[in-house]
Design a protein around this motif. Sequence first.
Motif, PDB file in Angstrom:
ATOM      1  N   ASN A 109       0.812  -1.220   0.000  1.00  0.00           N
ATOM      2  CA  ASN A 109       0.000   0.000   0.000  1.00  0.00           C
ATOM      3  C   ASN A 109       0.843   1.266   0.000  1.00  0.00           C
ATOM      4  OD1 ASN A 109      -2.978  -0.854   0.274  1.00  0.00           O
ATOM      5  ND2 ASN A 109      -1.948  -2.139   1.794  1.00  0.00           N
ATOM      6  N   THR A 110       2.113   1.142  -0.336  1.00  0.00           N
ATOM      7  CA  THR A 110       2.974   2.313  -0.526  1.00  0.00           C
ATOM      8  C   THR A 110       3.701   2.180  -1.855  1.00  0.00           C
ATOM      9  OG1 THR A 110       4.748   1.220   0.738  1.00  0.00           O
ATOM     10  CG2 THR A 110       3.327   2.758   1.928  1.00  0.00           C
ATOM     11  N   PRO A 111       3.973   3.286  -2.537  1.00  0.00           N
ATOM     12  CA  PRO A 111       4.637   3.216  -3.837  1.00  0.00           C
ATOM     13  C   PRO A 111       6.084   2.727  -3.712  1.00  0.00           C
ATOM     14  CG  PRO A 111       3.569   5.341  -3.509  1.00  0.00           C
ATOM     15  CD  PRO A 111       3.582   4.653  -2.183  1.00  0.00           C
ATOM     16  N   LEU A 112       6.525   2.003  -4.716  1.00  0.00           N
ATOM     17  CA  LEU A 112       7.909   1.527  -4.747  1.00  0.00           C
ATOM     18  C   LEU A 112       8.889   2.691  -4.711  1.00  0.00           C
ATOM     19  CD1 LEU A 112      10.107  -0.624  -5.079  1.00  0.00           C
ATOM     20  CD2 LEU A 112       9.639  -0.618  -7.541  1.00  0.00           C
ATOM     21  N   VAL A 113       8.561   3.789  -5.374  1.00  0.00           N
ATOM     22  CA  VAL A 113       9.480   4.916  -5.417  1.00  0.00           C
ATOM     23  C   VAL A 113       9.684   5.493  -4.017  1.00  0.00           C
ATOM     24  CG1 VAL A 113       7.692   6.652  -5.910  1.00  0.00           C
ATOM     25  CG2 VAL A 113      10.051   7.043  -6.651  1.00  0.00           C
ATOM     26  N   ILE A 114       8.641   5.497  -3.178  1.00  0.00           N
ATOM     27  CA  ILE A 114       8.781   5.982  -1.805  1.00  0.00           C
ATOM     28  C   ILE A 114       9.670   5.044  -1.007  1.00  0.00           C
ATOM     29  CG2 ILE A 114       7.555   6.534   0.323  1.00  0.00           C
ATOM     30  CD1 ILE A 114       7.143   8.519  -1.975  1.00  0.00           C
ATOM     31  N   GLN A 115       9.531   3.755  -1.238  1.00  0.00           N
ATOM     32  CA  GLN A 115      10.344   2.768  -0.523  1.00  0.00           C
ATOM     33  C   GLN A 115      11.825   2.932  -0.850  1.00  0.00           C
ATOM     34  OE1 GLN A 115       8.540  -0.941  -1.722  1.00  0.00           O
ATOM     35  NE2 GLN A 115       6.507  -0.219  -1.105  1.00  0.00           N
ATOM     36  N   VAL A 116      12.129   3.114  -2.123  1.00  0.00           N
ATOM     37  CA  VAL A 116      13.533   3.249  -2.494  1.00  0.00           C
ATOM     38  C   VAL A 116      14.075   4.613  -2.073  1.00  0.00           C
ATOM     39  CG1 VAL A 116      13.210   4.163  -4.842  1.00  0.00           C
ATOM     40  CG2 VAL A 116      15.193   2.737  -4.332  1.00  0.00           C
ATOM     41  N   PHE A 117      13.242   5.645  -2.087  1.00  0.00           N
ATOM     42  CA  PHE A 117      13.670   6.960  -1.585  1.00  0.00           C
ATOM     43  C   PHE A 117      14.020   6.883  -0.108  1.00  0.00           C
ATOM     44  CE2 PHE A 117      11.664  10.211  -4.737  1.00  0.00           C
ATOM     45  CZ  PHE A 117      12.543   9.756  -5.720  1.00  0.00           C
ATOM     46  N   TRP A 118      13.204   6.148   0.652  1.00  0.00           N
ATOM     47  CA  TRP A 118      13.476   6.020   2.083  1.00  0.00           C
ATOM     48  C   TRP A 118      14.806   5.319   2.312  1.00  0.00           C
ATOM     49  CZ3 TRP A 118      14.032   1.924   5.545  1.00  0.00           C
ATOM     50  CH2 TRP A 118      14.008   2.285   6.894  1.00  0.00           C
ATOM     51  N   LEU A 119      15.085   4.280   1.523  1.00  0.00           N
ATOM     52  CA  LEU A 119      16.350   3.561   1.672  1.00  0.00           C
ATOM     53  C   LEU A 119      17.536   4.429   1.266  1.00  0.00           C
ATOM     54  CD1 LEU A 119      15.378   0.043   0.268  1.00  0.00           C
ATOM     55  CD2 LEU A 119      16.139   0.522   2.592  1.00  0.00           C
ATOM     56  N   PHE A 120      17.391   5.155   0.162  1.00  0.00           N
ATOM     57  CA  PHE A 120      18.527   5.879  -0.400  1.00  0.00           C
ATOM     58  C   PHE A 120      18.716   7.250   0.235  1.00  0.00           C
ATOM     59  CE2 PHE A 120      20.696   8.330  -3.787  1.00  0.00           C
ATOM     60  CZ  PHE A 120      21.817   7.527  -3.947  1.00  0.00           C
ATOM     61  N   PHE A 121      17.620   7.993   0.407  1.00  0.00           N
ATOM     62  CA  PHE A 121      17.720   9.349   0.953  1.00  0.00           C
ATOM     63  C   PHE A 121      17.393   9.397   2.449  1.00  0.00           C
ATOM     64  CE2 PHE A 121      16.483  10.157  -3.572  1.00  0.00           C
ATOM     65  CZ  PHE A 121      17.680  10.735  -3.965  1.00  0.00           C
ATOM     66  N   GLY A 122      16.364   8.652   2.854  1.00  0.00           N
ATOM     67  CA  GLY A 122      15.930   8.721   4.239  1.00  0.00           C
ATOM     68  C   GLY A 122      16.965   8.204   5.222  1.00  0.00           C
ATOM     69  N   LEU A 123      17.551   7.041   4.924  1.00  0.00           N
ATOM     70  CA  LEU A 123      18.543   6.478   5.840  1.00  0.00           C
ATOM     71  C   LEU A 123      19.817   7.316   5.880  1.00  0.00           C
ATOM     72  CD1 LEU A 123      18.269   2.627   5.208  1.00  0.00           C
ATOM     73  CD2 LEU A 123      17.314   3.980   7.084  1.00  0.00           C
ATOM     74  N   ALA A 124      20.061   8.101   4.818  1.00  0.00           N
ATOM     75  CA  ALA A 124      21.256   8.949   4.807  1.00  0.00           C
ATOM     76  C   ALA A 124      21.204   9.980   5.927  1.00  0.00           C
ATOM     77  CB  ALA A 124      21.396   9.636   3.455  1.00  0.00           C
ATOM     78  N   VAL A 125      19.992  10.391   6.312  1.00  0.00           N
ATOM     79  CA  VAL A 125      19.842  11.342   7.422  1.00  0.00           C
ATOM     80  C   VAL A 125      20.354  10.723   8.712  1.00  0.00           C
ATOM     81  CG1 VAL A 125      18.171  12.669   8.757  1.00  0.00           C
ATOM     82  CG2 VAL A 125      17.889  12.431   6.283  1.00  0.00           C
ATOM     83  N   LEU A 126      20.228   9.397   8.836  1.00  0.00           N
ATOM     84  CA  LEU A 126      20.701   8.685  10.020  1.00  0.00           C
ATOM     85  C   LEU A 126      22.137   8.201   9.851  1.00  0.00           C
ATOM     86  CD1 LEU A 126      17.502   6.515  10.641  1.00  0.00           C
ATOM     87  CD2 LEU A 126      18.080   8.738  11.633  1.00  0.00           C
TER      88      LEU A 126
END
Length: 227
Positions: free
Chosen positions: A66-83
């Motif tokens: 129920n979430t777009p694939l593009v959001i999932q990959v953005f979270w992995l690539f950009f979101g985790l970079a914040v951490l």
Amino acid sequence: MSYDLDFAFLNEYGPDLVRGVWLTLGMTAASILPGFVLGTLCAVGRLYGPPCLRRAAIIYVEAIRNTPLVIQVFWLFFGLAVLQVRIGAFPAAVIALVINVGAYTAEIMRAGFETIPKGQVEAASCLALTRRQVIWGVQFPQAVERVYPALVSQFVLMMLATSIMSQISAEELTGAAYQIQAFTFRGFEVYLVIAGIYVVMAAALRLVLLGCATVAFPRRRRLGTPL
């Protein structure tokens, strides 16, 4: 309005397209088996696991589907970079594809397991087979055989979904097309060629997977039953 087709860019940028094709195929090959394994384990856990495992499987499947694939990959690539967790474009793409296709495969395999007649399970239990032996030796082979066409379609869709990975600078086929179009300004021809390449790759992948079925399912081969 007149428009002259010009495919001369293929002479200069052909190698870039070839590299994009190989990267697309690499992402696909690296994602199919792990995604299938993950999905199968989730299906088994949801059907036969303890309540906590069932709930975890349900949450995972519903969250991913129920979430777009593009959001999932953005979270992995950009979101985790914040951490301060940095993942390269190719690993992030493969991980996102595995997680995504695993969720869809879980539902496909769950449907396959549920089509197995209960009488077979009861008969296997009467032969003193353990629950693990029944699941993996009796139900699993039949479940895969029954849902294999759906799995093939899902894996082909996954291969086409690699085009999203251009959004994180993974230079797969669509990413290569972006670059070529930016340099040549021949968007119509570039994307026409790319569409043709995707059609060929999808057909080739489908043929390879269906060819694997002739080896994996000898009963169908003997009976001449199509998938």
